[in-house]
Scaffold this motif. Structure first.
Motif, PDB file in Angstrom:
ATOM      1  N   LEU A  20       0.830  -1.208   0.000  1.00  0.00           N
ATOM      2  CA  LEU A  20       0.000   0.000   0.000  1.00  0.00           C
ATOM      3  C   LEU A  20       0.864   1.257   0.000  1.00  0.00           C
ATOM      4  O   LEU A  20       0.596   2.216  -0.729  1.00  0.00           O
ATOM      5  N   ARG A  21       1.911   1.241   0.809  1.00  0.00           N
ATOM      6  CA  ARG A  21       2.797   2.412   0.887  1.00  0.00           C
ATOM      7  C   ARG A  21       3.487   2.657  -0.449  1.00  0.00           C
ATOM      8  O   ARG A  21       3.595   3.797  -0.912  1.00  0.00           O
ATOM      9  N   ARG A  22       3.917   1.601  -1.102  1.00  0.00           N
ATOM     10  CA  ARG A  22       4.576   1.724  -2.405  1.00  0.00           C
ATOM     11  C   ARG A  22       3.598   2.292  -3.448  1.00  0.00           C
ATOM     12  O   ARG A  22       3.932   3.214  -4.189  1.00  0.00           O
ATOM     13  N   ARG A  23       2.380   1.769  -3.477  1.00  0.00           N
ATOM     14  CA  ARG A  23       1.375   2.262  -4.432  1.00  0.00           C
ATOM     15  C   ARG A  23       1.022   3.724  -4.158  1.00  0.00           C
ATOM     16  O   ARG A  23       0.902   4.528  -5.080  1.00  0.00           O
ATOM     17  N   LEU A  24       0.861   4.055  -2.884  1.00  0.00           N
ATOM     18  CA  LEU A  24       0.520   5.431  -2.526  1.00  0.00           C
ATOM     19  C   LEU A  24       1.674   6.388  -2.806  1.00  0.00           C
ATOM     20  O   LEU A  24       1.456   7.525  -3.208  1.00  0.00           O
ATOM     21  N   THR A  25       2.902   5.929  -2.599  1.00  0.00           N
ATOM     22  CA  THR A  25       4.068   6.766  -2.893  1.00  0.00           C
ATOM     23  C   THR A  25       4.090   7.120  -4.372  1.00  0.00           C
ATOM     24  O   THR A  25       4.329   8.279  -4.736  1.00  0.00           O
ATOM     25  N   ARG A  26       3.824   6.132  -5.216  1.00  0.00           N
ATOM     26  CA  ARG A  26       3.769   6.419  -6.656  1.00  0.00           C
ATOM     27  C   ARG A  26       2.637   7.389  -6.973  1.00  0.00           C
ATOM     28  O   ARG A  26       2.796   8.305  -7.772  1.00  0.00           O
ATOM     29  N   ARG A  27       1.514   7.202  -6.350  1.00  0.00           N
ATOM     30  CA  ARG A  27       0.334   8.031  -6.642  1.00  0.00           C
ATOM     31  C   ARG A  27       0.486   9.448  -6.096  1.00  0.00           C
ATOM     32  O   ARG A  27       0.138  10.425  -6.754  1.00  0.00           O
ATOM     33  N   LEU A  28       1.024   9.581  -4.879  1.00  0.00           N
ATOM     34  CA  LEU A  28       1.115  10.880  -4.216  1.00  0.00           C
ATOM     35  C   LEU A  28       2.438  11.583  -4.477  1.00  0.00           C
ATOM     36  O   LEU A  28       2.568  12.776  -4.227  1.00  0.00           O
ATOM     37  N   GLY A  29       3.449  10.840  -4.919  1.00  0.00           N
ATOM     38  CA  GLY A  29       4.743  11.442  -5.211  1.00  0.00           C
ATOM     39  C   GLY A  29       5.621  11.654  -3.988  1.00  0.00           C
ATOM     40  O   GLY A  29       6.636  12.324  -4.067  1.00  0.00           O
ATOM     41  N   SER A  30       5.250  11.079  -2.848  1.00  0.00           N
ATOM     42  CA  SER A  30       6.024  11.281  -1.630  1.00  0.00           C
ATOM     43  C   SER A  30       5.843  10.098  -0.693  1.00  0.00           C
ATOM     44  O   SER A  30       4.708   9.743  -0.348  1.00  0.00           O
ATOM     45  N   GLU A  36       2.005   9.033   6.128  1.00  0.00           N
ATOM     46  CA  GLU A  36       1.041   9.787   6.938  1.00  0.00           C
ATOM     47  C   GLU A  36      -0.394   9.438   6.567  1.00  0.00           C
ATOM     48  O   GLU A  36      -1.264   9.317   7.435  1.00  0.00           O
ATOM     49  N   VAL A  37      -0.649   9.239   5.291  1.00  0.00           N
ATOM     50  CA  VAL A  37      -1.988   8.872   4.834  1.00  0.00           C
ATOM     51  C   VAL A  37      -2.371   7.493   5.376  1.00  0.00           C
ATOM     52  O   VAL A  37      -3.499   7.288   5.826  1.00  0.00           O
ATOM     53  N   LEU A  38      -1.440   6.556   5.356  1.00  0.00           N
ATOM     54  CA  LEU A  38      -1.745   5.221   5.889  1.00  0.00           C
ATOM     55  C   LEU A  38      -1.995   5.265   7.398  1.00  0.00           C
ATOM     56  O   LEU A  38      -2.856   4.544   7.908  1.00  0.00           O
ATOM     57  N   HIS A  39      -1.271   6.119   8.097  1.00  0.00           N
ATOM     58  CA  HIS A  39      -1.504   6.236   9.546  1.00  0.00           C
ATOM     59  C   HIS A  39      -2.887   6.817   9.813  1.00  0.00           C
ATOM     60  O   HIS A  39      -3.590   6.370  10.724  1.00  0.00           O
ATOM     61  N   GLU A  40      -3.287   7.796   9.034  1.00  0.00           N
ATOM     62  CA  GLU A  40      -4.625   8.365   9.188  1.00  0.00           C
ATOM     63  C   GLU A  40      -5.684   7.319   8.834  1.00  0.00           C
ATOM     64  O   GLU A  40      -6.720   7.237   9.488  1.00  0.00           O
ATOM     65  N   ALA A  41      -5.429   6.515   7.803  1.00  0.00           N
ATOM     66  CA  ALA A  41      -6.374   5.445   7.447  1.00  0.00           C
ATOM     67  C   ALA A  41      -6.523   4.464   8.615  1.00  0.00           C
ATOM     68  O   ALA A  41      -7.637   4.014   8.918  1.00  0.00           O
ATOM     69  N   TRP A  42      -5.406   4.153   9.270  1.00  0.00           N
ATOM     70  CA  TRP A  42      -5.443   3.283  10.453  1.00  0.00           C
ATOM     71  C   TRP A  42      -6.360   3.874  11.524  1.00  0.00           C
ATOM     72  O   TRP A  42      -7.187   3.179  12.110  1.00  0.00           O
ATOM     73  N   PRO A  57     -11.123  -6.375   0.092  1.00  0.00           N
ATOM     74  CA  PRO A  57     -10.677  -5.575   1.238  1.00  0.00           C
ATOM     75  C   PRO A  57      -9.428  -4.740   0.953  1.00  0.00           C
ATOM     76  O   PRO A  57      -9.331  -3.606   1.414  1.00  0.00           O
ATOM     77  N   GLN A  58      -8.449  -5.272   0.192  1.00  0.00           N
ATOM     78  CA  GLN A  58      -7.237  -4.500  -0.109  1.00  0.00           C
ATOM     79  C   GLN A  58      -7.574  -3.255  -0.935  1.00  0.00           C
ATOM     80  O   GLN A  58      -7.017  -2.184  -0.714  1.00  0.00           O
ATOM     81  N   SER A  59      -8.491  -3.390  -1.880  1.00  0.00           N
ATOM     82  CA  SER A  59      -8.923  -2.241  -2.686  1.00  0.00           C
ATOM     83  C   SER A  59      -9.635  -1.222  -1.802  1.00  0.00           C
ATOM     84  O   SER A  59      -9.491  -0.009  -1.991  1.00  0.00           O
ATOM     85  N   TYR A  60     -10.408  -1.727  -0.845  1.00  0.00           N
ATOM     86  CA  TYR A  60     -11.095  -0.838   0.093  1.00  0.00           C
ATOM     87  C   TYR A  60     -10.078  -0.014   0.902  1.00  0.00           C
ATOM     88  O   TYR A  60     -10.233   1.200   1.057  1.00  0.00           O
ATOM     89  N   LEU A  61      -9.033  -0.677   1.396  1.00  0.00           N
ATOM     90  CA  LEU A  61      -8.004   0.024   2.166  1.00  0.00           C
ATOM     91  C   LEU A  61      -7.278   1.057   1.302  1.00  0.00           C
ATOM     92  O   LEU A  61      -6.997   2.168   1.758  1.00  0.00           O
ATOM     93  N   TYR A  62      -6.978   0.702   0.063  1.00  0.00           N
ATOM     94  CA  TYR A  62      -6.301   1.639  -0.840  1.00  0.00           C
ATOM     95  C   TYR A  62      -7.199   2.845  -1.116  1.00  0.00           C
ATOM     96  O   TYR A  62      -6.749   3.991  -1.061  1.00  0.00           O
ATOM     97  N   ARG A  63      -8.468   2.603  -1.387  1.00  0.00           N
ATOM     98  CA  ARG A  63      -9.417   3.694  -1.641  1.00  0.00           C
ATOM     99  C   ARG A  63      -9.552   4.568  -0.396  1.00  0.00           C
ATOM    100  O   ARG A  63      -9.611   5.789  -0.486  1.00  0.00           O
ATOM    101  N   MET A  64      -9.595   3.950   0.778  1.00  0.00           N
ATOM    102  CA  MET A  64      -9.684   4.712   2.025  1.00  0.00           C
ATOM    103  C   MET A  64      -8.471   5.637   2.155  1.00  0.00           C
ATOM    104  O   MET A  64      -8.602   6.817   2.499  1.00  0.00           O
ATOM    105  N   ALA A  65      -7.293   5.108   1.869  1.00  0.00           N
ATOM    106  CA  ALA A  65      -6.067   5.913   1.958  1.00  0.00           C
ATOM    107  C   ALA A  65      -6.103   7.063   0.944  1.00  0.00           C
ATOM    108  O   ALA A  65      -5.702   8.184   1.258  1.00  0.00           O
ATOM    109  N   LEU A  66      -6.582   6.802  -0.253  1.00  0.00           N
ATOM    110  CA  LEU A  66      -6.696   7.882  -1.254  1.00  0.00           C
ATOM    111  C   LEU A  66      -7.677   8.955  -0.782  1.00  0.00           C
ATOM    112  O   LEU A  66      -7.443  10.152  -0.987  1.00  0.00           O
ATOM    113  N   ASN A  67      -8.775   8.530  -0.152  1.00  0.00           N
ATOM    114  CA  ASN A  67      -9.732   9.498   0.379  1.00  0.00           C
ATOM    115  C   ASN A  67      -9.093  10.353   1.473  1.00  0.00           C
ATOM    116  O   ASN A  67      -9.356  11.556   1.565  1.00  0.00           O
TER     117      ASN A  67
END
Length: 197
Positions: A20-30, A36-42, A57-67
């Protein structure tokens, strides 16, 4: 669809954290933003329903992090960005006439007054994030508070400052855009500023 409890979603987040962190890093650029987004999702998992019906469920977690990332971006957009402040302070001297300098000093004084109205901890969180450029995790460690408290204090500070500066910011952006357009034509915006007010 499968019914999944919060505890299982938390386990899935932990087990799939690196992916998730790797995918979000690519998407967010950081990588820091992704963390920080994953911690907030937690944290949001604790506030959600006890049981959720999900197909993936994994897609749900990724979407939650994007939100979470979208929510954070919206909160940050309510406030003048660091780049805008630097542009105001370091702008080319040819563009900065005495009127602009006086206006910037007035804005900085107004900002200091608004920030001074914040409670002490909220002000400390706000200045650590914007002036010292610390991540939320670093702020939490420095001040000895939870990550959730840092987020809550930042949201409060941004809302407070946004409430006081939204009108002035929109007007300043409109003027800055007009100045950029006029720079190409060699025109002067000084006379036009009088018509804006």
């Amino acid at each position: 669809m499968v019914e999944i409890g919060r505890a299982l979603l938390r386990k899935l987040l932990v087990s799939g954290y690196d992916d998730l962190r790797r995918r979000l890093t690519r998407r967010l650029g950081s990588a820091d933003a992704a963390t920080e987004v994953l911690h907030e999702a937690w944290l949001r998992l604790d506030r959600g329903p006890d049981i959720v019906a999900l197909e993936r469920p994994q897609s749900y977690l990724y979407r939650m992090a994007l939100n979470v990332a979208v929510d954070r971006q919206r909160a940050e957009n309510r406030w003048v960005g660091k780049a805008e402040l630097e542009a105001l302070m370091v702008a080319d001297t040819d563009v900065l006439d005495p009127e602009h300098i006086a206006a910037m000093r007035s804005e900085m004084a107004a900002l200091e007054r608004v920030v001074a109205q914040l409670p002490a901890r909220c002000r400390a969180v706000f200045t650590a994030a914007l002036v010292d450029e610390l991540s939320y995790r670093e702020i939490a460690e420095r001040l000895g508070i939870s990550l959730r408290t840092v987020e809550r204090e930042m949201n409060h500070a941004l809302a407070h400052c946004g409430k006081h500066f939204e009108g002035a910011r929109l007007k300043r952006r409109a003027r800055a855009s007009a100045d950029v357009l006029y720079m190409g034509g060699g025109g002067s915006r000084a006379a036009d500023h009088d018509h804006d007010e």
